[in-house]
Design a protein around this motif. Structure first.
Motif, PDB file in Angstrom:
ATOM      1  N   LEU A   2       1.500  57.583  14.126  1.00  0.00           N
ATOM      2  CA  LEU A   2       1.441  58.751  15.024  1.00  0.00           C
ATOM      3  C   LEU A   2       2.802  59.424  15.133  1.00  0.00           C
ATOM      4  N   ILE A  49      -9.465  60.013  15.217  1.00  0.00           N
ATOM      5  CA  ILE A  49      -8.791  58.735  14.934  1.00  0.00           C
ATOM      6  C   ILE A  49      -9.823  57.612  14.966  1.00  0.00           C
ATOM      7  N   PRO A  66      -8.035  62.521  19.150  1.00  0.00           N
ATOM      8  CA  PRO A  66      -8.370  61.113  19.441  1.00  0.00           C
ATOM      9  C   PRO A  66      -9.721  60.683  18.848  1.00  0.00           C
ATOM     10  N   GLN A  95      -3.972  60.451  21.930  1.00  0.00           N
ATOM     11  CA  GLN A  95      -3.933  59.797  20.607  1.00  0.00           C
ATOM     12  C   GLN A  95      -3.564  58.323  20.766  1.00  0.00           C
TER      13      GLN A  95
END
Lengths: 336, 336
Positions: free
Chosen positions: B51, B32, B29, B98
C-alpha cells in the motif's frame, strides 16, 4: 581519482597484488614521467595510468570567466581565505603531450575518460603493448569504445565518486546504477567489463563479478589511505558522509562530478548555470580549493566521493588490498 | 508495481515458490478484498500486499488543478484522443479504509511505501501475524522504519522502476544505487534487508545477497509476463528500452517515478513545476493514460520501468520464477 592518487598509493596497491592506477588527468607531461619513475622505483609490478580525453586548446567565454572570478573572489573574501583567483598560464595540460608522455612511460594499461580516443590512437597504444581501457557510463558509450578497439571497458555506475565520464549524453541521463549497468553492458560488448562505483569491500567485488564484471575498480575505497593525497579535512569527514548528501556537482570544475553537497556547493548552486565549463572553472577554483585545504575547511573543498563513502577504511593501501582479497574469498565461500 | 500486478500474477509467483505481492495502492478497499480472494482461489501459498501510505483526504490547489486540466485536454486534442479530463469523485482511495481491508485480508506480509506507518499501526498488523515491511531509499529512512518496529526493510535503489518511496528527502537526494544502499543499510539496522532496483535475473539476486540482502524484490522483471496488466504497447517496447532514457518523472502522477522518457514526458517537462502533487495529478491523468493504452499509444503512457528494463523476459510468471531460481543456483556454484 585524479588529484588523490600518488605514486606511493599506486605502488602500494600494485605491490600488494592488485592493479594500481595513476590518475594523471591533472598532471603536466613531465610530472607524469616523474611519478611513473617513482612508482617503478618502488615496485616492478604492473600498473596503469588514467587520462582525461580533452582538446589541446580552449577558447573560453571571457565574460563567463570574469563572472566566475567575481563570484569566487567574493566567496573567498566572505570566508576569510587570503587568496584570489588569477588567469592561469593555461587552462589544462595539453592532452596530446600527456598522451605522448604516457606512450613514453609505457604502463601495462592506460584508461581514458571524458571522451573517446581515435581508432589510430588506440592502435598506437596497443602496438606499444599498452592495454587500452575505455570509460563508459551507458551501453552506447561502451559500444563506442568497443568499436574503437579498446581491450576492455570500465563502466562507471551512478554510485561512483569524482568526475562522471559521460560523453554521449547529458550527465543526468547516464546516472545508471551498477546493478543495471554491468549486465546490460556485458551482454552488449565482447570485451571484458570492469565495474566501478560504490564498490567498497570484497563483497562488492564478488557481487560485480556475479553480475558479469571481469574485475572491479575502486576509488573512494582508497581515499582515506595514508598514501592518498586527499585533504586531511576530507579524510577526517569521510566516515560520516550520508549517501543522500552525495550529489552530482558541477560548480567545482564545470563538469558533473559526484561528491559531498557541502557549504560551497550550496552557495554556488544559484550561479551553476552561468559558470564556465571544464576545465575553465576547474582552473579558476584551484586557488580556492588549495587555500581551503590548507585552512582545514572541508566545507569549501571539492569533497569527491562515491555514495558508499562512509564505508572507507583508513588502512595503509597494501593492508586494504589484502583485506579486500580476504573478504572476497570469504564472500565466495559463503555464496557457493 | 501497483497498476501492473494482477491476482493471477501474484498467485503464479507464490505458487512457483517465490513470494508474490499485490500492488494495491490504487485499489479501493472492496477491490483489495476481491483480488485477495482471487489469489487465494488459485494458491494457498503465502503472499503480500503493498500500500501507499497517504492521508485520507486531500485539499488541492484548484488553480493548479485547472491549469493541469487545460494542459492535458490540449494535449489529448492535439494527439487525437477522444477523451478529456474530469474531476474525480475522490482523488485516491482512503488509506485508513485500505488498511482496514488489508487487516481483514490478513496476508502473510504487508509492505508500505511513500511514508511511515505509526508505531500503533505496525503493532496492530504484527498482532494479526502480518509481517510488516517498510520501504526505504536511504539509511535514514531505513532507520526510521526499524524504529517504528518493522519486521524488515525493503531498500529501493536508484535503479528501481515506478514510484520512488522517498519520504525524508527530496527525490533527487535519495537516488542511491543498490551497490551502495544495500551494505550501508545492512550495517545500520538489525532487521533483514530486502533489495529492490535493477535486479532482473538470478545473478542479480545472488549479487544482492552477497552485498548483505536477505532477499530480493523484482518488479520490472515481471512486467512483460502474460499475467501482468501492463499495457500491450508498453510490454512490446520493453526489450528496446535504453537505460539512459529511463528517467525520474513527475509529470504523470505528481510524484517522482522511474520510467521511459517518452513523448508525453518531453511535452510536459516545461510545465512540470506548475503541476499539482500526487495523487491529484495521478487522478487527472488517468483518462489520458487509459485512452492512450486503448489506442496503443505507448508514447503517451506512463511506461514505468527500472533501468535494466531491456532485460525483461516475456515468460509466464511461474516459468520466470523457476528460471530465476536456476540462474541463482548456477551463479552460486560459479561464485563458490
Amino acid at each position: 581519482m585524479a588529484g588523490s592518487t600518488t605514486p606511493a598509493l599506486v605502488a602500494a596497491v600494485s605491490a600488494a597484488g592488485a592493479f594500481g592506477s595513476l590518475g594523471a588527468g591533472y598532471l603536466e607531461p613531465q610530472a607524469i614521467l616523474e611519478q611513473v619513475g617513482q612508482v617503478r622505483a618502488t615496485t616492478d609490478r604492473p600498473f596503469g595510468i588514467n587520462l582525461f580525453v580533452l582538446p589541446d586548446e580552449f577558447s573560453p567565454d571571457m565574460t563567463a570567466v570574469a563572472r566566475a572570478r567575481e563570484l569566487l573572489d567574493a566567496l573567498m573574501e566572505r570566508e576569510g581565505l587570503e587568496v584570489r583567483t588569477a588567469l592561469p598560464a593555461r587552462w589544462a595540460p595539453r592532452f596530446s603531450e600527456q598522451l605522448a608522455a604516457l606512450r613514453e612511460a609505457r604502463p601495462a594499461a592506460a584508461s581514458f575518460t571524458f571522451d573517446l580516443l581515435t581508432t589510430e590512437q588506440v592502435l598506437e597504444l596497443k602496438r606499444l603493448d599498452i592495454m587500452v581501457i575505455g570509460n563508459a557510463t551507458s551501453v552506447a558509450e561502451a559500444r563506442a569504445w568497443a568499436e574503437r578497439g579498446a581491450d576492455a571497458v570500465c563502466v562507471q555506475g551512478a554510485e561512483a565518486g569524482g568526475h562522471r565520464g559521460t560523453f554521449m549524453h547529458a550527465p543526468e541521463e547516464a546516472m545508471i546504477g551498477l546493478f543495471a549497468l554491468i549486465p546490460l553492458v556485458a551482454r552488449a560488448v565482447d570485451i571484458p567489463v570492469i565495474a566501478a562505483g560504490g564498490i567498497m569491500d570484497g563483497r562488492g567485488i564478488l557481487a560485480a563479478e556475479v553480475l558479469g564484471a571481469a574485475a572491479s575498480q575502486l576509488g573512494t575505497a582508497f581515499l582515506s589511505c595514508p598514501e592518498a593525497s586527499a585533504a586531511p579535512a576530507w579524510k577526517r569527514d569521510l566516515p560520516n558522509v550520508e549517501a543522500h548528501r552525495v550529489a552530482s556537482i558541477r560548480s567545482f570544475s564545470g563538469r558533473a562530478a559526484r561528491g559531498l553537497r557541502n557549504h560551497y556547493v550550496v552557495v554556488m548552486e544559484a550561479a551553476a548555470d552561468e559558470l564556465p565549463p571544464y576545465p575553465i572553472l576547474n582552473a579558476l577554483t584551484a586557488p580556492l580549493r588549495r587555500a581551503a585545504a590548507q585552512a582545514g575547511r572541508g566545507d569549501l573543498l571539492s569533497e569527491w566521493c562515491g555514495q558508499a563513502a562512509a564505508m572507507t577504511r583508513p588502512l595503509p593501501a597494501g593492508e586494504l588490498v589484502a583485506l579486500l582479497m580476504d573478504e572476497y574469498d570469504s564472500a565466495a565461500r559463503n555464496a557457493g
